[in-house]
Design an enzyme around this catalytic site. Structure first.
Site, short mmCIF file in Angstrom:
data_model
loop_
_atom_site.label_atom_id
_atom_site.label_comp_id
_atom_site.label_asym_id
_atom_site.label_seq_id
_atom_site.Cartn_x
_atom_site.Cartn_y
_atom_site.Cartn_z
N THR A 156 0.86 -1.19 0.00
CA THR A 156 0.00 0.00 0.00
C THR A 156 0.90 1.25 0.00
O THR A 156 1.21 1.77 -1.06
CB THR A 156 -0.96 0.02 1.21
OG1 THR A 156 -0.22 -0.16 2.41
CG2 THR A 156 -2.00 -1.08 1.07
N THR A 193 3.35 -8.26 13.17
CA THR A 193 2.97 -6.98 12.58
C THR A 193 2.97 -7.10 11.07
O THR A 193 3.61 -7.96 10.51
CB THR A 193 3.97 -5.90 13.01
OG1 THR A 193 5.24 -6.50 13.20
CG2 THR A 193 3.54 -5.27 14.30
#
Lengths: 408, 408
Positions: A156, A193
Site C-alpha cells: 500500500t 505486525t
C-alpha cells in the site's frame, strides 16, 4: 499519493518457483488507482498452514476468521486485498470476507476454512463485496505472475517490493522458502505486525510449523517497531506445500528440523528488517542491542522502549550522539535497571560506562558512525545475562509529511 | 536555540505575593546564555512540603535526595538550576547538589534536608559546583523578583512562562495558591512530569499535603503526555507556609479541606495544561475523553494509548478525522475493549457508534472542528462506568525540527 523510494531500500531478491505455490494478481479496484490490488495464491492439496496475528483487540474479520481457521491446519488458497483493511466494518465487512472464501472454496472444491484472506488499507469502510468477487474471478483466470508482482500487489504505502529467500537441507532434500511482506507504518511489536507470507515446499506438520513460526516471530517481527502503533490487521502466515518430498517434519527430533527452523528464522528476520527499511520517512536503520538484562524478555522490552522513544529516534535523525536520551528511555522502560551499572554506546564505542560518562570519550568516531545509514546503539544493563536486539528507524520530517498529509 | 512562541501560549496570570515565600533569581552561567538560570525560593520557618517525582529508574541525584528529604515534611528553601539536569553524573553530580544544600542550610541555619534542589537540562554533564555555589551566593544577595521572573528562569526549551493561581476559603481565611512550571518535551505521564512548584500560605500538615498532591497529580500531571518520553528529573513540589493563619489542615475532616483540595487540583490542572500547550511543535491542544471503561484507571490508560499514538497525533496535525487510527489505538492499549461496542467522535460528533461507522455521518462539522486549536476526541467503550480525560498535543514538523536539530 506516492512517496520517494526509501533510501534504505533493498533490491528484490531472486526467488525461485516453489512447487505447489501459484501466484496471480488482478485489479479489484478497491481504490481509484491504476494497479493490481488483489493477490491470489493457490496452494497444492495437503499444504500445512500456521499463523501469527495482531493482538490488537479491535482486529478485523480477516484476522478473526484466519485465527479460527488456522486450527484445522490446512490451506488451499490465500487472498490479499490492498487498499481497504475492512477493519471496524461490522457484519458487512465479515460478509465480504466470507463471500471471498466461499467463491474460492467452490472453485477449488475445498473447505471454506482452507481459504485465508487478508486486507490492508483504510479502516472503517466495508470491503465492497462486488469488487472483491469480480477481482477474485479475474485473478482465477489470470496467468501466473512473479514473486515481485505479488509483492508489489500486496503493498500500500510501501515504497519498494519486499521479498526474502532461503534454502535448507532437510532429510537429503533441498527445500526452498520464498516470502513476501508489506508494511511501512503502523508497525509495532508484541504481535505479528504487517502482512507477511512465507511459502515453502518443505513438508512440515501444521502444529510444528506453528511452533516454528511463533518462535521465529518472537525474534523477528516482534523485535521491530516503526512508530509503536499496532495495526488491526497484522498477519504473518506460513504455508508448507510438502512438494519437496522430504519426510514431514513433526518436531525437533525429525531429521533436518533444525536446518528448516534456521532457514525460517532467517527469512522472517529478512522480512522484518525490510519493513523497518521501509519505515515511513526512514533515513537510517537502527539496531539496538541490549545486554546484561535480567532476562531476554526484559532486554527486549528495554530495547523497544529505546526504539519507541521519539526523543531517541529524532536524535538519530539529527545524527546526534545523545546518549542521555538513551538513559532516559532505559529508565522509563519499567524493567530492572541500575543507573550506576548502565553503559551506553553507539557504533560499538562506549560513551558512558557503569553510570558515568567516559572521561576520555572521543565523540569524533561516534559522530562519523551516526552519519551512516546503519546505526547501532549498545546498552549494557550490568545486571544479568539477558540480551536482545531490536530494530527501528529514525523519526524524520518524512514521517510527519506522510501521516499528517494523508487523508482517510 | 530559541523557538517561536507556541501558538497555544497563554498570558502569564496575575499571582499575588504569598506570605512566607520570597523569590530570587541569579545567573549561574550553566550555559553560555545571557539570562538568569538559577532560581532561589526562601520559605518561612514551619513550611510544610510534599512532592511527587519521576518513576524513571535512572533518576537524578536531585530526585533521589528530594524523595528522601520529603519524609521529614519541612522545607526552608528551593533551588532550581536550568541548563543542566545533572542526571547520570554519578558521585560528582551528587556532590554538587549536596554543596548547594549545605551552602543554603548554613545561610538559613536550617537542616540540609530542608533544602530542595531541582535541575533541568542536558543529561550526563556533572553540575559545575563552582558555578552553582557562585550562583547561589548571587541569588542570596539579589532583590526579590516576580513570579514571572521565576517562571522564566526555571524554563529551558519553554517558549512562554507558565504560572497558575487560585484561592480558597479555609476556616474563615482566604488562602492563596501560586504556582510555576516548566516543561515542553520529554513529557509523559505515570509520574510527576516536568518541574512544577506550588506555593500556598495555607497551613497544611505535611502528610495531608502529600495526600492531596498525590491525588491532584494523578488527575493532572499523570493525564498529560507530549511525546511519551519520561524525564529523569521530573518533580512537582508543594510548599505550604501557613502564614494565612488558618487552623492547620490535617485531613478531610478539617474545616476548609475540601476547598483547599479543589484549589490545589485546579492549580495542578492549569499547570498540566500549560505544559501541553507548550508541547514541542504543538499546534493543537487535544483533549481525549474516554467513557464506558471497566474502571477509571483503564479509561486513563486507553486515553494515554490514543494520546501517545504517533498516527493519531499526526492525523490531528493534518486536521484529518481519521477515526480508524483511534480504533487502532484503543485496540492496542492492552485494556478491555470490544470492537462492536466502541464509539468514536470528534468535537462531540460521533463518527462511529457501537462498532460501525454511522451511515449518516456528516464529516463537514467534524472537519470544521479539527481546523480549530482545541480538538476533542470522544471514545465510549460501552463496557462500564470508568471515565478519564487525557490531554496531549499534535505531532508536527516542529517537533522533529526541535529534537533532531538539537545538539546535546
Amino acid at each position: 499519493m506516492t512517496h520517494a523510494v526509501s533510501p534504505l531500500a533493498r533490491p528484490f531478491p531472486v526467488i525461485p518457483p516453489i512447487a505447489g505455490v501459484t501466484l496471480r494478481v488482478a485489479r479489484a479496484g478497491y481504490k481509484d488507482w491504476g494497479r493490481c490490488d488483489l493477490t491470489y495464491v493457490e496452494l497444492a492439496q495437503g499444504t500445512s498452514v500456521a499463523g501469527v496475528f495482531t493482538r490488537n483487540v479491535c482486529c478485523s474479520s480477516e484476522v478473526e476468521l484466519g485465527r479460527a481457521n488456522i486450527a484445522q491446519g490446512q490451506a488451499r488458497a490465500l487472498v490479499v486485498n490492498a487498499g481497504n483493511s475492512n477493519a471496524f466494518t461490522g457484519y458487512r465487512g465479515r460478509e465480504a470476507v466470507e463471500a471471498i472464501m466461499d467463491q474460492i472454496a467452490a472453485h477449488l472444491g475445498c473447505a471454506r476454512e482452507q481459504v485465508f484472506v487478508s486486507s490492508t488499507g483504510v479502516i472503517g469502510v466495508p470491503l465492497p463485496k462486488d469488487k472483491a468477487q469480480a477481482g477474485v474471478a479475474a485473478a482465477l483466470g489470470a496467468a501466473p505472475c512473479s514473486w515481485q508482482d505479488a509483492a508489489d500487489t500486496i503493498g500500500t504505502t510501501d515504497t519498494f517490493a519486499k521479498g526474502a529467500m532461503a534454502t535448507a537441507m532437510v532429510g537429503g532434500k533441498t527445500v526452498t522458502l520464498g516470502a513476501i511482506i508489506k508494511g511501512s507504518g503502523m508497525i509495532a511489536p508484541d504481535m505479528a505486525t504487517m502482512l507477511g507470507y512465507v511459502f515453502t515446499d518443505c513438508a512440515v506438520a501444521p502444529a510444528f510449523l506453528q511452533d516454528l513460526l511463533s518462535t521465529a516471530s518472537a525474534r523477528s517481527f516482534n523485535c521491530i517497531t516503526v512508530d509503536s502503533d499496532t495495526s488491526t490487521s497484522d498477519t504473518v502466515l506460513a504455508f508448507a506445500t510438502g512438494a519437496a518430498g522430504n519426510a514431514p517434519l513433526h518436531g525437533f527430533d525429525s531429521p533436518g528440523a533444525d536446518a528448516f527452523a534456521a532457514a525460517l528464522h532467517d527469512v522472517c528476520l529478512q522480512l522484518a528488517h525490510l519493513v523497518v527499511r521501509d519505515g515511513e520517512g526512514a533515513q537510517k536503520l537502527i539496531a539496538i542491542s541490549v545486554s546484561g538484562a535480567v532476562s531476554n524478555d526484559s532486554a527486549r522490552r528495554v530495547g523497544l522502549a529505546i526504539a519507541n522513544s521519539p526523543l531517541v529516534k529524532t536524535a538519530i535523525a539529527g545524527e546526534d550522539a545523545n546518549w542521555g536520551r538513551v538513559v532516559m528511555a532505559v529508565g522509563k522502560a519499567g524493567e530492572p535497571a541500575d543507573r550506576d551499572r548502565l553503559s551506553i554506546g553507539f557504533g560499538g564505542i562506549w560513551c558512558a560506562r557503569e553510570g558515568l560518562p567516559l572521561s576520555d570519550y572521543d565523540e569524533a568516531p561516534v559522530a562519523a558512525h551516526l552519519k551512516g545509514q546503519d546505526v547501532t546503539i549498545e546498552v549494557d544493563l550490568g545486571l544479568g545475562q539477558g540480551r536482545a536486539t531490536v530494530w527501528t528507524c529514525d523519526l524524520t520530517h518524512g514521517y510527519i509529511s506522510i501521516n499528517a498529509d494523508y487523508r482517510s
